[in-house]
Design a protein around this motif. Structure first.
Motif, PDB file in Angstrom:
ATOM      1  N   HIS A 118       0.843  -1.212   0.000  1.00  0.00           N
ATOM      2  CA  HIS A 118       0.000   0.000   0.000  1.00  0.00           C
ATOM      3  C   HIS A 118       0.872   1.254   0.000  1.00  0.00           C
ATOM      4  O   HIS A 118       0.617   2.190   0.757  1.00  0.00           O
ATOM      5  CB  HIS A 118      -0.918  -0.007   1.227  1.00  0.00           C
ATOM      6  N   VAL A 175       3.968  10.020  12.009  1.00  0.00           N
ATOM      7  CA  VAL A 175       3.684  10.070  10.557  1.00  0.00           C
ATOM      8  C   VAL A 175       4.678  10.930   9.774  1.00  0.00           C
ATOM      9  O   VAL A 175       4.427  11.262   8.624  1.00  0.00           O
ATOM     10  CB  VAL A 175       2.249  10.591  10.307  1.00  0.00           C
ATOM     11  N   THR A 216      -0.830   4.818  -0.807  1.00  0.00           N
ATOM     12  CA  THR A 216      -1.859   5.109   0.196  1.00  0.00           C
ATOM     13  C   THR A 216      -1.232   5.488   1.531  1.00  0.00           C
ATOM     14  O   THR A 216      -1.680   6.420   2.209  1.00  0.00           O
ATOM     15  CB  THR A 216      -2.775   3.883   0.383  1.00  0.00           C
ATOM     16  N   VAL A 217      -0.186   4.760   1.923  1.00  0.00           N
ATOM     17  CA  VAL A 217       0.510   5.070   3.173  1.00  0.00           C
ATOM     18  C   VAL A 217       1.065   6.493   3.136  1.00  0.00           C
ATOM     19  O   VAL A 217       0.935   7.256   4.101  1.00  0.00           O
ATOM     20  CB  VAL A 217       1.641   4.054   3.423  1.00  0.00           C
ATOM     21  N   VAL A 221      -1.900   9.111   3.386  1.00  0.00           N
ATOM     22  CA  VAL A 221      -2.444   9.201   4.747  1.00  0.00           C
ATOM     23  C   VAL A 221      -1.432   9.893   5.663  1.00  0.00           C
ATOM     24  O   VAL A 221      -1.801  10.734   6.498  1.00  0.00           O
ATOM     25  CB  VAL A 221      -2.804   7.804   5.274  1.00  0.00           C
ATOM     26  N   VAL A 262      -1.446  13.708   5.016  1.00  0.00           N
ATOM     27  CA  VAL A 262      -2.675  14.347   5.514  1.00  0.00           C
ATOM     28  C   VAL A 262      -2.627  14.475   7.037  1.00  0.00           C
ATOM     29  O   VAL A 262      -2.920  15.537   7.608  1.00  0.00           O
ATOM     30  CB  VAL A 262      -3.911  13.552   5.072  1.00  0.00           C
ATOM     31  N   LEU A 263      -2.245  13.394   7.704  1.00  0.00           N
ATOM     32  CA  LEU A 263      -2.167  13.431   9.164  1.00  0.00           C
ATOM     33  C   LEU A 263      -1.087  14.393   9.642  1.00  0.00           C
ATOM     34  O   LEU A 263      -1.289  15.126  10.626  1.00  0.00           O
ATOM     35  CB  LEU A 263      -1.901  12.028   9.704  1.00  0.00           C
TER      36      LEU A 263
END
Length: 397
Positions: free
Chosen positions: A263, A302, A266-267, A270, A273-274
């Motif tokens: 992924h 993150v 996607t990782v 995310v 965004v975080l």
């Protein structure tokens, strides 16, 4: 997992501890070198610039040398730089020391990641990279706070002496535990290595890594003054907070390492965004001590923890050879350089909250660089959905 992977992590731990030590000892070094806080921050920038600009050239010079011998040579250069830092009589000497250690660290990262790829199977490469990159995370969790603690109690020079001793230990472990295998450069010539950089997609992928790290380091480089002057923590409490931050990076790195192979994009999305959200919260509530700690830990979860996914994405786009890995590390350190330099400049102009807002901006731009990949995936998914079931099954196989 081969034992050599953990030894590579130890070497990176030594390099990263040296890279981050300045961030934990800014006030003490500013007094000892008769410099300002932003000037000490620029030592982080100098280290990053040396990594980004000098590391690839040193990697090219070492391409025909077996990885084990190259790593040992880099340990020697790194040790010279740290000893020079420990004995620096003024800011100029310290600047030179940071450049030397930066160049050696960058080349070490590239060769270590390439060797990791040679030692592990492709299906577990993301996890192996996560183990090696735990050297970076543990440098944050243990190396930076411990060097900060040593510096606060024994003087900042003692921290550089301790890092020098750690480098010797890592070099001895490399002698004993790294196999003497052939280098990746023996599988192809320099022209073939350069061929990967003709792909426009690779440059966009590299830019994403720069922005991810730049967003994080615009804040991380100035955690010490932000936590003491805005959040109200004592100087003695900061090392404990940095330990907590480092623990968050280890947790995040482990999770990302397990997801990076399947992924990747996607990782990264995310994570960006975080990170933008945590940086925004920190900027707004830096004066509230509990909130400041929560958002700082969020950044730890993150931020630099995206490394396994970033490295996997680059290696899939190009290859896993030393030059590609070193250039990627250069783009990562461009992020360190941009974050620390622009953050210091922003502090001079707008105050200690400014680096946090800078991080938000860089994270948002990073999200934009992922859009082409996301749109391609969406188009591929739509095409697959429009095919008959038997064709979808054939395409899947």
């Amino acid at each position: 997992m081969p034992r050599a992977v953990y030894i590579l992590a130890l070497g990176i731990f030594a390099m990263v501890t040296s890279e981050f030590v300045v961030a934990g000892l800014m006030p003490q070094m500013a007094v000892g070198l008769d410099a300002t806080i932003p000037q000490i921050g620029y030592l982080i920038t100098a280290f990053a610039a040396a990594m980004a600009l000098g590391g690839p050239f040193l990697s090219v010079a070492l391409m025909k040398i077996r990885p084990k011998a190259a790593l040992l040579g880099l340990f020697g250069i790194f040790l010279v730089g740290n000893l020079l830092a420990a004995t620096a009589a003024g800011y100029g000497v310290m600047l030179v020391a940071r450049i030397i250690t930066g160049v050696a660290s960058q080349a070490f990262f590239g060769i270590a990641l390439s060797l990791c790829a040679q030692l592990t199977r492709p299906e577990v490469r993301g996890r192996a990279i996560a183990v090696v990159m735990n050297g970076l995370m543990l440098g944050t969790l243990l190396g930076m706070p411990l060097s900060t603690l040593v510096g606060e109690n024994l003087g900042w020079r003692a921290a550089f002496w301790a890092i020098s001793a750690l480098a010797v230990v890592a070099a001895l472990a490399t002698v004993a535990g790294i196999p003497g295998i052939s280098g990746a450069a023996e599988e192809g010539n320099f022209r073939q290595e350069l061929g990967a950089f003709r792909r426009p997609k690779l440059w966009l992928v590299l830019l994403t890594s720069t922005l991810i790290i730049g967003a994080t380091f615009s804040a991380f480089s100035y955690f010490n003054p932000i936590l003491t002057e805005l959040s109200g923590f004592s100087t003695g409490t900061v090392p404990l907070l940095l330990v907590a931050y480092g623990a968050a990076t280890v947790i995040g790195n482990t999770v990302v390492g397990r997801l990076a192979d399947r992924h990747t994009t996607t990782v990264l999305l995310v994570g960006l965004v975080l990170n933008a959200g945590f940086l925004t919260g920190f900027a707004l509530l830096a004066h509230v001590s509990v909130a400041a700690v929560v958002f700082m830990l969020g950044i730890g979860l993150v931020g630099v923890t995206m490394n396994p996914a970033m490295i996997t994405r680059v290696q899939r786009t190009a290859n896993a050879r030393p030059l590609v890995n070193t250039v990627h590390s250069s783009f990562i350190t461009f992020g360190v350089m941009i974050g620390s330099w622009a953050g210091g400049t922003a502090i001079d102009q707008f105050g200690l909250r400014a680096p946090l807002w800078l991080g938000v901006a860089l994270a948002l731009i990073g999200i934009l660089t992922l859009l082409p990949d996301l749109l391609r995936r969406r188009a591929a998914a739509d095409t697959s959905a429009g095919q008959p079931a038997d064709k979808r099954s054939a395409a899947t196989v």
